[in-house]
Design an enzyme around this catalytic site. Structure first.
Site, PDB file in Angstrom:
ATOM      1  N   HIS A 238      -6.533  -9.474  -1.094  1.00  0.00           N
ATOM      2  CA  HIS A 238      -5.841 -10.418  -0.162  1.00  0.00           C
ATOM      3  C   HIS A 238      -6.451 -11.391   0.839  1.00  0.00           C
ATOM      4  CE1 HIS A 238      -5.283  -7.339   2.679  1.00  0.00           C
ATOM      5  NE2 HIS A 238      -4.761  -6.544   1.763  1.00  0.00           N
TER       6      HIS A 238
ATOM      7  N   HIS B 187      -0.461   6.292   3.203  1.00  0.00           N
ATOM      8  CA  HIS B 187      -0.361   5.128   3.651  1.00  0.00           C
ATOM      9  C   HIS B 187       0.251   4.472   2.202  1.00  0.00           C
ATOM     10  CE1 HIS B 187      -0.999   1.022   4.951  1.00  0.00           C
ATOM     11  NE2 HIS B 187      -2.126   0.655   4.245  1.00  0.00           N
TER      12      HIS B 187
ATOM     13  N   GLU C 120       0.691   1.380   1.588  1.00  0.00           N
ATOM     14  CA  GLU C 120       0.008  -0.094   0.732  1.00  0.00           C
ATOM     15  C   GLU C 120      -0.409   0.367  -0.722  1.00  0.00           C
ATOM     16  OE1 GLU C 120      -2.703  -2.034   3.434  1.00  0.00           O
ATOM     17  OE2 GLU C 120      -2.633  -3.972   2.361  1.00  0.00           O
TER      18      GLU C 120
ATOM     19  N   ASP D  95      -3.052  -0.247  -2.597  1.00  0.00           N
ATOM     20  CA  ASP D  95      -4.370   0.192  -2.858  1.00  0.00           C
ATOM     21  C   ASP D  95      -4.385   1.577  -2.847  1.00  0.00           C
ATOM     22  OD1 ASP D  95      -3.930  -0.442  -0.273  1.00  0.00           O
ATOM     23  OD2 ASP D  95      -5.979  -0.460   0.058  1.00  0.00           O
TER      24      ASP D  95
ATOM     25  N   HIS E  57      -3.206   0.167   9.659  1.00  0.00           N
ATOM     26  CA  HIS E  57      -2.847  -0.990  10.346  1.00  0.00           C
ATOM     27  C   HIS E  57      -1.391  -1.479  10.113  1.00  0.00           C
ATOM     28  CE1 HIS E  57      -3.592  -3.015   6.526  1.00  0.00           C
ATOM     29  NE2 HIS E  57      -3.830  -1.655   6.181  1.00  0.00           N
TER      30      HIS E  57
ATOM     31  N   ASP F 249      -7.433   4.619   5.686  1.00  0.00           N
ATOM     32  CA  ASP F 249      -8.126   3.348   5.752  1.00  0.00           C
ATOM     33  C   ASP F 249      -8.969   3.438   7.239  1.00  0.00           C
ATOM     34  OD1 ASP F 249      -6.783   1.494   4.128  1.00  0.00           O
ATOM     35  OD2 ASP F 249      -5.134   0.864   5.132  1.00  0.00           O
TER      36      ASP F 249
ATOM     37  N   TYR G 176     -14.955  -4.458   7.742  1.00  0.00           N
ATOM     38  CA  TYR G 176     -13.678  -3.592   7.628  1.00  0.00           C
ATOM     39  C   TYR G 176     -12.757  -3.656   8.796  1.00  0.00           C
ATOM     40  CZ  TYR G 176     -10.250  -0.705   5.399  1.00  0.00           C
ATOM     41  OH  TYR G 176      -8.978  -0.172   4.751  1.00  0.00           O
TER      42      TYR G 176
ATOM     43  N   HIS H 295     -11.462   4.327   1.608  1.00  0.00           N
ATOM     44  CA  HIS H 295     -12.487   3.357   1.020  1.00  0.00           C
ATOM     45  C   HIS H 295     -13.973   3.466   1.375  1.00  0.00           C
ATOM     46  CE1 HIS H 295      -8.965   0.665   0.107  1.00  0.00           C
ATOM     47  NE2 HIS H 295      -8.569   0.822   1.426  1.00  0.00           N
TER      48      HIS H 295
HETATM   49 FE1  FEO Z   1      -4.056  -0.537   4.138  1.00  0.00          FE
HETATM   50 FE2  FEO Z   1      -6.453   0.325   2.074  1.00  0.00          FE
HETATM   51  O1  FEO Z   1      -4.475  -0.287   2.686  1.00  0.00           O
END
Ligand code: FEO
Length: 389
Positions: free
Chosen positions: A26, A80, A82, A84, A146, A165, A193, A224
């Site tokens: 994104h 989380h 999100e 991903d 975040h 994250d 990051y 990640h």
């Molecule tokens: Fe906030 Fe890796 O997603």
């Protein structure tokens, strides 16, 4: 079966996915790909911590199946919502029909429900723990690190922090640990990051670092990139520095150019800043992605931004950069604007205004040149900019 689990501790497995191909996350330029990390814990209650992006659901389930039948999973913790990390939840819910889900209260539960419909979902609050047998899993919500729903999960018996994250890097490698990876590359990706995902939330990052600093941790199992087992002190120190907004005595010159005049100014300014004892990097917006520039802007003290005038405005690339920069709200740079113009010359005051709006302190009067700057002009600019030192 192509995909296997990797033991990261006794009875704890990495079961995530490696995304070798992603280059645009994104708008974040993921030059080195990424991973979506998930973890399987074999205990009285078999527990999955986080999932992966939806297209990688099969990879996750195959890695789980290399250890146990996914249908035996009792608990799924979603740190989380999100996508991903949560995108594979529908596939996981189908494969694990007896699983109870845990997400933060109220935002995590709401986020999962909104995306995936009703799930058997329990709310997790800071300080609450669940026992999964020989292990305890303790939750710490980390709102706005975040997203509003973020949380981390800590296992004191294994001394593992499942940080999602936090402490991540977009870095696809076949290695899973920090000491198997080039530390300089890892730290640069961790800095990139932080700069692009977490910089806006420095206070929340500070609170999280202080909260986890009191924990006995010998593995940071993040969401990640590679996991930290040998450089935990170093990554916590880096997060302390970044979240406190500490800068190095360095500079950055960011510009676009039409026919080379603004570029001549940019190169002169970068030379002068370096000569003044401020090691400075030059970033040409035609070639370098804004998310790569932000990596350096996280820690540099000085910033010069240049644009020629195009249709009475700054160039769209510069406007885009300044909008992105302002959104991340670094608020610490000593900055100034520069640019060449043929007539009108509106771009430079607009750049200066945008720098002020982004919280910068204007450190030098703006620099403008009509058409092509002369050698005498460049010499004067060089001397003026050197006074920054
Ligand atoms: Fe906030 Fe890796 O997603």
């Amino acid at each position: 079966m192509a995909f296997h689990a990797l033991a990261v501790k006794p009875d704890v497995y990495w079961v995530g996915a490696i995304d070798w191909s992603v280059r645009n996350f994104h708008g974040y330029s993921t030059n080195r790909g990424s991973t979506y990390n998930a973890y399987l814990i074999l205990d009285d209650k078999i527990t999955l911590i986080d999932t992966v992006k939806a297209p990688f659901a099969q990879e996750l389930l195959e890695r789980v199946a290399s250890v146990i039948d996914p249908a035996r999973i009792d608990i799924v913790i979603s740190n989380h919502a999100e996508p991903d990390h949560s995108g594979a939840i529908p596939a996981v819910a189908r494969a694990c029909p007896h699983a109870t889900f845990y997400a933060s209260a109220p935002k995590g539960v709401a986020g999962l429900t909104s995306r995936y419909g009703q799930l058997p979902c329990q709310a997790a609050r800071t300080g609450e723990s669940i026992s999964i047998g020989r292990r305890t899993l303790r939750f710490f919500t980390t709102p706005m690190l975040h997203w509003p729903d973020n949380m981390v999960t800590y296992c004191p018996e294994d001394r593992i922090l499942y940080s999602n994250d936090g402490f991540g890097q977009h870095l696809a490698t076949s290695e899973r640990f920090d000491d198997e990876t080039d530390w300089a590359v890892l730290l640069q990706e961790a800095q990139k990051y932080y700069a692009n995902i977490l910089m806006l939330y420095g206070k929340q990052a500070q609170r999280t670092v202080e909260a986890v600093s009191g924990l006995d941790i010998d593995l940071i199992a993040n969401g990640h990139g590679v996991l930290y087992r040998s450089h935990i002190k170093e990554i916590l120190a880096a997060y302390r520095k970044w979240s406190a907004g500490e800068t190095d005595h360095t500079g950055a010159v960011v510009y676009d150019t039409m026919w080379g005049s603004t570029e001549r100014l940019a190169r002169t300014i970068a030379e002068a800043m370096s000569a003044a004892g401020i090691p400075t990097k030059l970033f040409d917006l035609r070639e370098i992605h804004v998310s790569d520039i932000m990596t350096d802007l996280l820690t540099c003290e000085y910033l010069a931004v240049g644009s020629p005038t195009l249709n009475n405005q700054m160039m769209p690339s510069v406007e885009g950069f300044l909008g992105y920069f302002r959104g991340l709200s670094p608020r610490r740079h000593k900055a100034f604007a520069f640019g060449s113009y043929g007539w009108g010359g509106q771009s430079v005051p607009l750049v200066e205004k945008a720098l002020e709006a982004a919280g910068c302190t204007i450190a030098l009067p703006s620099i403008r040149a009509v058409d092509v700057p002369s050698e005498d002009q460049l010499e004067k600019i060089y001397e003026d900019v050197k006074t920054l030192g």
